[in-house]
Structures are given as structure tokens and as C-alpha cells.
Write an enzyme that holds these catalytic residues in place. Sequence first.
Site, short mmCIF file in Angstrom:
data_model
loop_
_atom_site.label_atom_id
_atom_site.label_comp_id
_atom_site.label_asym_id
_atom_site.label_seq_id
_atom_site.Cartn_x
_atom_site.Cartn_y
_atom_site.Cartn_z
N HIS A 157 -16.30 11.11 -63.64
CA HIS A 157 -16.95 12.36 -64.04
C HIS A 157 -16.14 13.52 -63.47
CE1 HIS A 157 -18.46 11.58 -60.00
NE2 HIS A 157 -18.54 12.89 -59.88
N HIS A 161 -11.45 18.29 -61.22
CA HIS A 161 -10.67 17.06 -61.11
C HIS A 161 -11.58 15.86 -61.37
CE1 HIS A 161 -12.63 17.46 -57.20
NE2 HIS A 161 -12.59 16.13 -57.15
#
Length: 184
Positions: A36, A119
Site C-alpha cells: 500500500h 512510497h
Amino acid sequence: MRLFLSLPIPEEAADLLEDLQTDLPAGRPADPDQFHLTLVFLDEQREETAQAIHEAMEHLRADPVAIRLTGLELFGGRAPRALVAGVADPAPLRALHAKVLARLRAAGVAPERRRFRPHVTLARFGDLRRHETARLERFLTENAHFEAPSFTARAVELVHSRLGANGARHEVLAAYPLEAVRPA
């Protein structure tokens, strides 16, 4: 309950990230089913605060966001703690992050202040030995041009993270659609 708001990673991009993990010379790989992109880490929250977060997010109005994962990076400075895949153009994600923070603050929720660096975490590290660090540096050089196909994030998810001996387990509690915002 330990909560965060994130964007899910589609299967095609997740498969490429998982392929990278197969050659990882050190660390504990993240579970590919849980890849995620965290928008806001909310940490431990009481149930009534979780409800306020949910209600605030139900009123989020934001466009879908195009994302392209590219490049690998170590987080943690001289003592790396994580290997991550970066984002090619973080500006749209920063705008979404700002909208999410505004919704949360309007609901009286004050997430911890962290610099937002979009990220996807691929692996976590404990204390690395010198030979592991050298192999990790080679791995980064060999994969310096990593790039996943672009995808569009169409929902923000509220996730409950349960810490355990084998790492965190994530459960999506709610999803908030990102739909094209029409001018008034």
C-alpha cells in the site's frame, strides 16, 4: 486501534514489487498482499476517534490520482530500516495528502507531523551486517531503473494494523472513492 489511511496497489504493480523481493539479499520482505501507499499514519486511536475519522473521510472530495512507482531507496540513513519503491511524480499525492489532512483536522483529529514521502515499503531491516549492506547496495544498483506501469488510485482506504510476531496484519475497515471533482 492502530490506523492509517492509504492507497491500495493494484495486482500488476504488486506482482512487479514481489518479483523484486525474490532477489532481496537481506531484511524481512513486506507481505505482497499488503502492499500500500500510506497517506497518513494515524497510530493508536480510540474507537470514537476512529468513527470521527471515518465520518470525516466520507466527505472527502478529491480526484483519482495517477501513480507511477519508480526507483528504489533506503529509508533510515546510515542504519537503513526499510527498502521502498518511490513515486515518479509525488505532486498529485501531496495534494491528496493535504486534502486528507484538512478533513482530519476539521474533525478534530491531529495526526503526528511527518514529512510526507510517498512510497511503498518492500522490506524492513534490523541491524545489517557489513556484508549484508554491501549486497544490498549491489541490489540497489542492479535495480536502479525499476519502474512499474502507471495506475490510477480510485479510493482511499482506512486500515486497521494489528502488530504481531510475524509483522503487521492489515484489515481494510472502509474505502472512500476518489471521483472527479466537478467545479461548482
